[in-house]
Every structure is written in C-alpha cells, then in structure tokens.
Design a protein around this motif. Structure first.
Motif, PDB file in Angstrom:
ATOM      1  N   THR A 191       3.631   1.332   4.459  1.00 12.40           N
ATOM      2  CA  THR A 191       3.021   2.333   3.595  1.00 12.40           C
ATOM      3  C   THR A 191       1.761   1.793   2.953  1.00 12.40           C
ATOM      4  OG1 THR A 191       4.463   1.611   1.819  1.00 12.40           O
ATOM      5  CG2 THR A 191       5.188   3.494   3.098  1.00 12.40           C
ATOM      6  N   ASP A 192       1.479   0.529   3.145  1.00 12.12           N
ATOM      7  CA  ASP A 192       0.234  -0.033   2.633  1.00 12.12           C
ATOM      8  C   ASP A 192      -0.286  -1.053   3.637  1.00 12.12           C
ATOM      9  OD1 ASP A 192      -1.822  -1.303   1.402  1.00 12.12           O
ATOM     10  OD2 ASP A 192      -0.755  -1.726  -0.460  1.00 12.12           O
ATOM     11  N   GLU A 193      -1.348  -0.635   4.352  1.00 14.77           N
ATOM     12  CA  GLU A 193      -1.863  -1.479   5.427  1.00 14.77           C
ATOM     13  C   GLU A 193      -2.316  -2.855   4.944  1.00 14.77           C
ATOM     14  OE1 GLU A 193      -3.737   2.698   5.803  1.00 14.77           O
ATOM     15  OE2 GLU A 193      -3.346   1.232   4.220  1.00 14.77           O
ATOM     16  N   SER A 194      -2.766  -2.902   3.702  1.00 15.39           N
ATOM     17  CA  SER A 194      -3.349  -4.160   3.224  1.00 15.39           C
ATOM     18  C   SER A 194      -2.280  -5.237   3.064  1.00 15.39           C
ATOM     19  CB  SER A 194      -4.082  -3.941   1.908  1.00 15.39           C
ATOM     20  OG  SER A 194      -3.187  -3.469   0.928  1.00 15.39           O
ATOM     21  N   ALA A 197      -1.702  -7.673   6.715  1.00 17.81           N
ATOM     22  CA  ALA A 197      -2.538  -8.772   7.200  1.00 17.81           C
ATOM     23  C   ALA A 197      -1.997 -10.167   6.852  1.00 17.81           C
ATOM     24  CB  ALA A 197      -3.967  -8.600   6.689  1.00 17.81           C
ATOM     25  N   PHE A 218      -2.032   8.103  11.236  1.00 14.02           N
ATOM     26  CA  PHE A 218      -2.628   7.779   9.941  1.00 14.02           C
ATOM     27  C   PHE A 218      -1.641   7.144   8.985  1.00 14.02           C
ATOM     28  CE2 PHE A 218      -5.339  11.391  11.299  1.00 14.02           C
ATOM     29  CZ  PHE A 218      -6.455  10.609  11.563  1.00 14.02           C
ATOM     30  N   GLY A 219      -1.802   5.859   8.795  1.00 18.31           N
ATOM     31  CA  GLY A 219      -1.156   5.247   7.649  1.00 18.31           C
ATOM     32  C   GLY A 219       0.283   4.825   7.842  1.00 18.31           C
ATOM     33  N   ARG A 220       1.087   5.609   8.545  1.00 19.78           N
ATOM     34  CA  ARG A 220       2.496   5.278   8.563  1.00 19.78           C
ATOM     35  C   ARG A 220       2.854   4.177   9.557  1.00 19.78           C
ATOM     36  NH1 ARG A 220       5.904   7.410   5.345  1.00 19.78           N
ATOM     37  NH2 ARG A 220       5.919   9.642   4.947  1.00 19.78           N
ATOM     38  N   ILE A 222       1.731   1.136  12.472  1.00 19.84           N
ATOM     39  CA  ILE A 222       0.774   0.245  13.118  1.00 19.84           C
ATOM     40  C   ILE A 222       1.455  -0.269  14.391  1.00 19.84           C
ATOM     41  CG2 ILE A 222      -0.496  -1.932  12.925  1.00 19.84           C
ATOM     42  CD1 ILE A 222      -1.636  -0.099  10.942  1.00 19.84           C
TER      43      ILE A 222
ATOM     44  N   ILE B 113       1.392  10.596   4.244  1.00 23.49           N
ATOM     45  CA  ILE B 113       1.400   9.219   3.732  1.00 23.49           C
ATOM     46  C   ILE B 113       2.022   9.210   2.341  1.00 23.49           C
ATOM     47  CG2 ILE B 113      -0.587   8.374   5.068  1.00 23.49           C
ATOM     48  CD1 ILE B 113      -2.329   8.897   2.605  1.00 23.49           C
ATOM     49  N   ALA B 121      -7.848  -2.018   1.757  1.00 22.52           N
ATOM     50  CA  ALA B 121      -7.957  -1.802   3.206  1.00 22.52           C
ATOM     51  C   ALA B 121      -8.677  -0.488   3.504  1.00 22.52           C
ATOM     52  CB  ALA B 121      -6.569  -1.807   3.846  1.00 22.52           C
TER      53      ALA B 121
END
Lengths: 252, 252
Positions: A191-194, A197, A218-220, A222, B113, B121
């Motif tokens: 729920t938070d791409e950041s 990493a 989108f967003g959910r 990867i 989302i 990000a």
C-alpha cells in the motif's frame, strides 16, 4: 558476465514487425546466468551494422548474439557487415554450399520452388567471415556463424523466428556454458511503494538473487521477479521479504 | 531526417516482456516520414541510461523518443538519468505535482488505493529535467517530458503501453511535423531472387519511394513494403516494377 543482443532488419525499424526474437534470445541468455545489458536494432545496411558491432565489441561483452539478414535477398547483408566489423574476409564455406545445394534440390523435389540451382543470391549464403564455425540451420537455408573475436563469443543467427530458435537451442546454448538460472514471478501487494525499495535492497545484500520489479496497475501490486541459481535461495529471499511485511501472491 | 527510439526496462532485457512499444513508436515515426535508424534497449540503471543517451545525442537524430521507467518504484530512474545525460538538474514541476495529487485522490475515492497522499515515491514523478515541458498522461500517473537539447527533440514517455500510446498520439506527434507517409504491403512472386535486386534499385532511382523487402517462406514470395508521400507515386513505382516482370499480390 554480460551479453548483448543485436537484431537486424528494416521491418523492425518501420514497426512492421515486433521484435520478439530479441526477447526470446534475452530470456535464454538470462536463464543461463548472463546479464543482458543492452539490446540494439539496426536496419539492413552494411555501414550501420558494422558500426554498431564495433561499438558493442568495445564494451567487451562475453557473448554477442546477432539475429537477422542472412537470407538470399539483396538486403541480407549481415555476414558481410560482420566480416567488415571484424576486419576479416568473407570466405566460401564448402560444406555450407553443399548443404544449400541439397536444401534447394529437396525444395524443388517437393514442388516448392521452380529452380533447384544455386544462383548467385543463394550461393551468397555460403560465405562466412574467415575463421567462423558454421552453425547448422535445421529449419531453413542460411547457415549461422560462430566467431571468437577479442574474447567475445559472437553468434550470427537467421531472423526467421523458427530458424533462429532452433539454432539458438542447438548450436548457441551448448557453447555458452552449463549454468542455469531460474526465476520466480510474484505479485507483491503493497500500500506504500516507498516502503518496498529498502526491503528489496536488503534482500539483494543478504541473498544470492537478482530482483526485478515493475508496477502492475495502480498502487496495489508490484510485479517482482526473483532470479537465483536454485529454488532454496529464492525461497529464503522471499521468506525474508515476507518477514519485513510484504505479502506475496504467486505468478502474473 | 532520422529518429531513434530508446526503451528502458529490466523486464525487456530478461525477455519477460516483448518490446512492442518500440515497434509502435517506430511505426508512427515512419508514417511521419522519419527514418528510424536505430532502436536501443537498456535496463533500469542510471549509468546505463545516461551513457546510451549521450551516445544517441552524438549521432544527432532529429527526434529521440524514450519510453519506460517513469513510475513511482525504486527502479524508475529514467528522468534522473535523462537529466544527468543532459547536464541538467531535476526540478519540481508544480502543475505536475498538483495533477498527481488529484490523480491519487481520485483513485482513492474509487477505492483502488488505500492511501491518497503523495508520499516520496509518488512525488518523485513530478520532478522533470530543468527546462522540460511536461507532457500530459491521460491514462496514468507519471507525466512525460519534452526537451529540446542541442537540436534534438527529446520525448520521454511512460512504459505502460496504454499511457505511452496516448501520450505519443496527443503530445508527441503534433510536435514533430505534419508530413505523412503512407505504406503499401505487397507480395512479389518471383522464381529467382537475384533478379529482384536490380529492379528494386531502379524503382528507387526513378520514384519518390522507399522500398523494404523481406522473404516470406522459401523462394516463391518476397514481402515488399512501398513507402511514399502519396498513393499515386506508390502506384507508379508498382506499375514500373510490374513492367519489369514482377507479379504482385496485395497485402500480407
């Protein structure tokens, strides 16, 4: 240990043909543990091909796979361009000529062509750069070529997908080593791409894997691909990332 | 008047994704009368991208279209690499930030989302090379960029095909001129390939067309694509070649 792929053909540069060959070649090289660092496409032009081969050789890949432009038509100039780039002559490969003779005789017997004889256009395909080892084309006319040059293993393959694939499997892969990489595709729900990493970076440090990620929607989700030499190491990397809060689904 | 295409993404180099984007871009550029001279693909790595952009700029194309690596994930580094290659800073594009805020708010309202806020990000996508004009993304989050640099028109587009295609049509094509080329695909039935080359060469000298040929099957057919600025010139070139003994069938 890196490799490059060079595909050749005007039809690729006009967008009339989607270059699925380079993806196929890249996949097979990746499975063998090579990092495919760059793919390039140029047209059927001696100067362009020669120039790009020189550039690639300066980067010193371990393997260079070239595909396209080996046929009998006037714009099939790849072997000539390879020879020029390497400063070698094109020389007649007698066994290749013999095989071409056989090939067209057979097509003629099956009623697929009117003329069984080796005209100049067909003969052209029997000329390979000096010192090249011919690669057998089980699916078509033009032989490929294998050349070691300045430490680079260069493979020249036809552009017709069926011919290229058979030659890659039978003639190229056995010459570039036994190591096999496997890959596993996962969907990471986040729920938070950041937050992803640093977890990926830590997994890369701790385990013998490579990780590729790309967004899916989108967003959910990867998309994650884990590469490793064995299932155990991939599983350990996955378990570690789960322990850091990533939820995975299999496949995509 | 030549163009180059650069696609970016690890998934293209592992063969997990076939690069149909570059074919689409090349087709549109060809239709506009550009000669697409080279296509290159590199991975999501700042150094690799920066290096290849410098090489392309040295060849001085009129147009460079770059696609891929604009998203919010850690390996989306294209804008940074473009900025470095051009010796420019990344600067915040305020209208882009506003649009991203709007975009995620809307996704959140539609329940797609969990978090509508602009974390680091997501904010990253609002940074463009200094002096770039933002290109609107009607289908997704990340804006593109248009930069004129040393006489090269550089367009930076997303990698998601739907987003890339819309941005190419709406934002790129209107900026690269009005000329339109048309193409016609023909099958030439020939029984001796070596007779074709001189006829094609003469047609090229006599008419304002470009001709691409590629073999289809063995010996009987050669696929021919005629490019020209109008149907009349293409028809005249075709009629000329027929008068020299080539029999054509339409389409392939």
């Amino acid at each position: 240990m890196f490799a490059e792929v060079l595909t050749i053909g005007d039809e690729l540069l006009t967008g009339n043909t989607v270059d699925s060959n380079s993806a196929f070649i890249a996949k097979k090289l990746t499975e063998r543990g090579y990092w495919v660092r760059r793919k390039t496409t140029v047209g059927d032009d001696v100067g362009e091909i020669e120039g790009v081969i020189r550039e690639i050789l300066e980067r010193k890949p371990e393997v260079l796979v070239i595909s396209g432009g080996l046929g009998p038509t006037h714009d099939d100039v790849t072997m000539l361009a390879v020879a020029e780039a390497l400063g070698r002559k094109l020389v007649l490969c007698e066994p290749c000529l013999e095989r071409l003779r056989e090939f067209y005789r057979e097509l003629h017997e099956r009623g697929m062509i009117d003329d069984p004889n080796l005209n100049e256009a067909r003969k052209k395909m029997a000329y390979l750069p000096e010192g090249a080892e011919p690669l057998e084309n089980t699916e078509g006319a033009a032989p490929g070529a294998y050349i070691e040059h300045s430490g680079v293993k260069i493979f020249v393959l036809p552009g017709m997908p069926r011919e290229m694939k058979a030659m890659l499997e039978n003639e190229v892969l056995p010459r570039i080593g036994e190591r096999r990489f496997i890959q596993r595709k996962l969907l990471a729900e986040i729920t938070d791409e950041s937050k992803l990493a640093p977890i990926l970076s830590e997994a890369l440090r701790r385990f013998e894997v490579r990780i590729h990620s790309s967004p899916k929607g989108f967003g959910r989700y990867i998309g994650i691909i884990l590469f490793g030499e064995n299932e155990g190491e991939i599983e350990r990397a996955k378990t570690f990332m789960e322990s850091r809060g990533i939820r995975f689904e299999e496949g995509w």
